[in-house]
Enzyme design. Sequence first.
Site, PDB file in Angstrom:
ATOM      1  N   LYS A  22      -7.610   9.978   2.555  1.00  0.00           N
ATOM      2  CA  LYS A  22      -8.284  10.063   1.239  1.00  0.00           C
ATOM      3  C   LYS A  22      -9.303   8.938   1.107  1.00  0.00           C
ATOM      4  O   LYS A  22     -10.457   9.155   0.741  1.00  0.00           O
ATOM      5  CB  LYS A  22      -7.274   9.955   0.102  1.00  0.00           C
ATOM      6  CG  LYS A  22      -7.926   9.679  -1.268  1.00  0.00           C
ATOM      7  CD  LYS A  22      -6.930   9.414  -2.347  1.00  0.00           C
ATOM      8  CE  LYS A  22      -6.380   8.054  -2.439  1.00  0.00           C
ATOM      9  NZ  LYS A  22      -7.113   7.074  -3.224  1.00  0.00           N
ATOM     10  N   ASN A  23      -8.894   7.719   1.417  1.00  0.00           N
ATOM     11  CA  ASN A  23      -9.748   6.553   1.170  1.00  0.00           C
ATOM     12  C   ASN A  23     -10.900   6.435   2.150  1.00  0.00           C
ATOM     13  O   ASN A  23     -11.794   5.624   1.973  1.00  0.00           O
ATOM     14  CB  ASN A  23      -8.896   5.282   1.174  1.00  0.00           C
ATOM     15  CG  ASN A  23      -8.061   5.204  -0.080  1.00  0.00           C
ATOM     16  OD1 ASN A  23      -8.239   5.992  -1.006  1.00  0.00           O
ATOM     17  ND2 ASN A  23      -7.128   4.269  -0.117  1.00  0.00           N
ATOM     18  N   CYS A 129      -7.380   0.282 -15.276  1.00  0.00           N
ATOM     19  CA  CYS A 129      -6.637   0.910 -14.177  1.00  0.00           C
ATOM     20  C   CYS A 129      -5.193   0.418 -14.202  1.00  0.00           C
ATOM     21  O   CYS A 129      -4.944  -0.754 -14.488  1.00  0.00           O
ATOM     22  CB  CYS A 129      -7.278   0.551 -12.845  1.00  0.00           C
ATOM     23  SG  CYS A 129      -6.387   1.243 -11.443  1.00  0.00           S
ATOM     24  N   ARG A 134      -9.967  -4.236 -12.205  1.00  0.00           N
ATOM     25  CA  ARG A 134     -10.755  -3.747 -11.050  1.00  0.00           C
ATOM     26  C   ARG A 134     -12.246  -3.726 -11.378  1.00  0.00           C
ATOM     27  O   ARG A 134     -12.854  -2.662 -11.489  1.00  0.00           O
ATOM     28  CB  ARG A 134     -10.282  -2.369 -10.621  1.00  0.00           C
ATOM     29  CG  ARG A 134      -8.840  -2.377 -10.133  1.00  0.00           C
ATOM     30  CD  ARG A 134      -8.412  -1.063  -9.593  1.00  0.00           C
ATOM     31  NE  ARG A 134      -9.031  -0.762  -8.322  1.00  0.00           N
ATOM     32  CZ  ARG A 134      -8.870   0.396  -7.684  1.00  0.00           C
ATOM     33  NH1 ARG A 134      -8.133   1.335  -8.242  1.00  0.00           N
ATOM     34  NH2 ARG A 134      -9.436   0.628  -6.526  1.00  0.00           N
ATOM     35  N   ASP A 321      -1.589  -1.051  -0.634  1.00  0.00           N
ATOM     36  CA  ASP A 321      -1.230   0.340  -0.941  1.00  0.00           C
ATOM     37  C   ASP A 321       0.127   0.737  -0.382  1.00  0.00           C
ATOM     38  O   ASP A 321       0.579   1.864  -0.596  1.00  0.00           O
ATOM     39  CB  ASP A 321      -2.315   1.291  -0.417  1.00  0.00           C
ATOM     40  CG  ASP A 321      -3.638   1.101  -1.134  1.00  0.00           C
ATOM     41  OD1 ASP A 321      -4.667   1.591  -0.628  1.00  0.00           O
ATOM     42  OD2 ASP A 321      -3.647   0.452  -2.193  1.00  0.00           O
ATOM     43  N   ARG A 413      -2.870  13.041  -6.315  1.00  0.00           N
ATOM     44  CA  ARG A 413      -4.193  12.448  -6.091  1.00  0.00           C
ATOM     45  C   ARG A 413      -4.356  11.965  -4.659  1.00  0.00           C
ATOM     46  O   ARG A 413      -5.461  11.888  -4.140  1.00  0.00           O
ATOM     47  CB  ARG A 413      -4.405  11.258  -7.023  1.00  0.00           C
ATOM     48  CG  ARG A 413      -4.426  11.621  -8.505  1.00  0.00           C
ATOM     49  CD  ARG A 413      -4.831  10.423  -9.298  1.00  0.00           C
ATOM     50  NE  ARG A 413      -6.105   9.905  -8.776  1.00  0.00           N
ATOM     51  CZ  ARG A 413      -6.655   8.784  -9.242  1.00  0.00           C
ATOM     52  NH1 ARG A 413      -6.019   8.077 -10.162  1.00  0.00           N
ATOM     53  NH2 ARG A 413      -7.800   8.351  -8.752  1.00  0.00           N
TER      54      ARG A 413
HETATM   55  C1  EPZ Z   1      -9.879   0.401  -2.067  1.00  0.00           C
HETATM   56  O1  EPZ Z   1     -10.197   0.144  -3.438  1.00  0.00           O
HETATM   57  C2  EPZ Z   1      -8.849   1.541  -2.096  1.00  0.00           C
HETATM   58  N1  EPZ Z   1      -9.402   2.678  -2.788  1.00  0.00           N
HETATM   59  C3  EPZ Z   1      -7.592   1.085  -2.833  1.00  0.00           C
HETATM   60  O2  EPZ Z   1      -6.608   2.130  -2.699  1.00  0.00           O
HETATM   61  C4  EPZ Z   1      -7.044  -0.146  -2.155  1.00  0.00           C
HETATM   62  O3  EPZ Z   1      -5.944  -0.616  -2.883  1.00  0.00           O
HETATM   63  C5  EPZ Z   1      -8.129  -1.247  -2.106  1.00  0.00           C
HETATM   64  O4  EPZ Z   1      -9.309  -0.750  -1.443  1.00  0.00           O
HETATM   65  C6  EPZ Z   1      -7.668  -2.481  -1.359  1.00  0.00           C
HETATM   66  O5  EPZ Z   1      -7.264  -2.172  -0.092  1.00  0.00           O
HETATM   67  C7  EPZ Z   1     -10.186   3.549  -2.121  1.00  0.00           C
HETATM   68  O6  EPZ Z   1     -10.509   3.382  -0.977  1.00  0.00           O
HETATM   69  C8  EPZ Z   1     -10.639   4.758  -2.854  1.00  0.00           C
HETATM   70  P1  EPZ Z   1     -11.417  -3.620  -3.372  1.00  0.00           P
HETATM   71  P2  EPZ Z   1     -11.427  -0.840  -3.812  1.00  0.00           P
HETATM   72  O7  EPZ Z   1     -12.802  -3.595  -3.919  1.00  0.00           O
HETATM   73  O8  EPZ Z   1     -12.454  -0.807  -2.758  1.00  0.00           O
HETATM   74  C9  EPZ Z   1     -11.599  -7.244  -6.473  1.00  0.00           C
HETATM   75  C10 EPZ Z   1      -5.067   3.754  -3.371  1.00  0.00           C
HETATM   76  O9  EPZ Z   1      -3.898   3.578  -3.747  1.00  0.00           O
HETATM   77  N2  EPZ Z   1     -12.987  -6.792  -6.745  1.00  0.00           N
HETATM   78  O10 EPZ Z   1     -11.264  -3.870  -1.931  1.00  0.00           O
HETATM   79  O11 EPZ Z   1     -11.805  -0.512  -5.200  1.00  0.00           O
HETATM   80  C11 EPZ Z   1     -10.565  -6.208  -6.926  1.00  0.00           C
HETATM   81  O12 EPZ Z   1     -10.284  -6.330  -8.296  1.00  0.00           O
HETATM   82  C12 EPZ Z   1      -6.188   2.825  -3.875  1.00  0.00           C
HETATM   83  O13 EPZ Z   1      -5.404   4.645  -2.576  1.00  0.00           O
HETATM   84  C13 EPZ Z   1     -13.786  -7.559  -7.581  1.00  0.00           C
HETATM   85  O14 EPZ Z   1     -13.361  -8.583  -8.107  1.00  0.00           O
HETATM   86  O15 EPZ Z   1     -10.678  -2.256  -3.779  1.00  0.00           O
HETATM   87  C14 EPZ Z   1      -9.399  -6.532  -6.023  1.00  0.00           C
HETATM   88  O16 EPZ Z   1      -8.682  -7.577  -6.563  1.00  0.00           O
HETATM   89  C15 EPZ Z   1      -5.738   1.946  -4.994  1.00  0.00           C
HETATM   90  N3  EPZ Z   1     -15.056  -7.123  -7.815  1.00  0.00           N
HETATM   91  C16 EPZ Z   1     -10.073  -6.954  -4.719  1.00  0.00           C
HETATM   92  O17 EPZ Z   1     -11.415  -7.314  -5.055  1.00  0.00           O
HETATM   93  C17 EPZ Z   1     -15.562  -5.982  -7.232  1.00  0.00           C
HETATM   94  O18 EPZ Z   1     -16.737  -5.626  -7.479  1.00  0.00           O
HETATM   95  C18 EPZ Z   1     -10.099  -5.869  -3.635  1.00  0.00           C
HETATM   96  O19 EPZ Z   1     -10.563  -4.669  -4.220  1.00  0.00           O
HETATM   97  C19 EPZ Z   1     -14.737  -5.233  -6.387  1.00  0.00           C
HETATM   98  C20 EPZ Z   1     -13.439  -5.665  -6.142  1.00  0.00           C
END
Ligand code: EPZ
Length: 439
Positions: A22-23, A129, A134, A321, A413
Amino acid sequence: MDSFRIHGGARLKGTIEISGSKNSALPILAATLMSDEKCVLHGVPRLSDIDSMNRLLGDLGCHVFRHDPNEEGLLIGPALNGPLEIEVRDATQCEAKYDIVKTMRASICVLGPLLAKRGKAIVSIPGGCAIGDRPVDLHVRGLQKLGAEFHYEKGNIVGEVRGRLKGCRMYLGGAQGPTVLGTINVMCAATLAEGETVLVGAACEPEVIDCAELLIKMGAKIKGHGTPEVRIEGVDSLHGAEHRVIPDRIECGTFMLAAAITNGELQLKHCNIDHLIAVTDRLDEVGVHTSRENGTIHVSSNRRLNPVEMTTQPYPGFPTDLQAQLMALLCLADGISVITERIFPDRFLHVGELNRMGAKVRKEGATAIIQGVKELQGATVMASDLRASAALVLAALVAKGTTQIDRVYHIDRGYEKIEQKLASVGAQIERVAEAKMAA
Ligand code: EPZ
């Protein structure tokens, strides 16, 4: 509003085919917006999030068509999923509306491709969320460094590009480390920018590599994907491509833990164990053994589970995850385990529900202390987010008696036909429609 009814106690035995990721599929689908020709994607799972992304692409002028090789209804598992064809028919649209974005945060992945290809993007700001804060500030900051201008209006991010994006060297890390979708969003945009872009502090997840592989097939020039420093040499245009998305490492890890918690024996096919090295490392410590033979992972466990400590980390560390699912297992370990959630410090909605099933988990800030218990009890529990719900399914598989998990739309999902896959290896699980529940 379906529910699952699970009668615990069965040891899982048999073979499960892992679906496509999915991701990986979500950002890859968004990246096809930049192609001047048709793209064909294989292995895209059938999930409600994928349907949402396809609807979004439809709103953005794409024709999305899935071949269905299952007209006769004979196939099960990933074979059921015919290739997905995506073709841009109208490149004038540039708005990702709230009604879709509110259901799926990954809609933000269209921001970079729209700006790079159409020079404008209006994307609803993703709201709250269940797993915690996020923000998307790193996405915006990275695209601003490529020259995009942004303002916020009526709950939307409005981005515009005067002329063409310009490549540059930038740092993309945040307080919690690299951002997966942020790296992919900026990497996509940089493929059509003028000159070279160097992303320092890039995420190294397999999903980043998979998207880069597709972009390279579309004619992009990318090096270093999968490392913290990604180099992109901009090109004038991108063409069509055919690509198979990688197997879902989180689904695979979830079934590994399902085998472990039921003291079962599973063979997991169509998966890549190298994407789970931190997971197999932890599981080994717990007493769960994994081996690989001809692309199939064999999972079996000792009766006695050892307590461990684990901190979630960016790839190749232990994935956030799989944090909830590991917690479900450690609820039955012989002693005290400690889990620290470094990526989403508030990602603990499963704790209260596991405690309703007789677990002994205490949360202290971004850490959970898990006192192992002899057994869990069946109960009625509520799914809150995708991975927390998977943890409840695992707990229910081993709990005494029957568990009812409400709101399983969260699971749909990200897990393709999970109840059929689990039932095929011996689980006593059924999906119960809301109407039948009310009767
Ligand atoms: C991806 O989300 C995945 N989603 C998430 O999986 C997964 O938990 C996450 O990566 C971490 O591995 C998809 O791929 C669709 P990040 P993403 O940006 O990219 C902070 C699931 O269960 N951050 O790597 O949105 C954020 O708050 C989902 O399948 C900022 O501060 O996660 C977090 O603490 C849930 N500012 C950290 O970085 C930003 O602009 C990592 O988030 C972006 C992120």
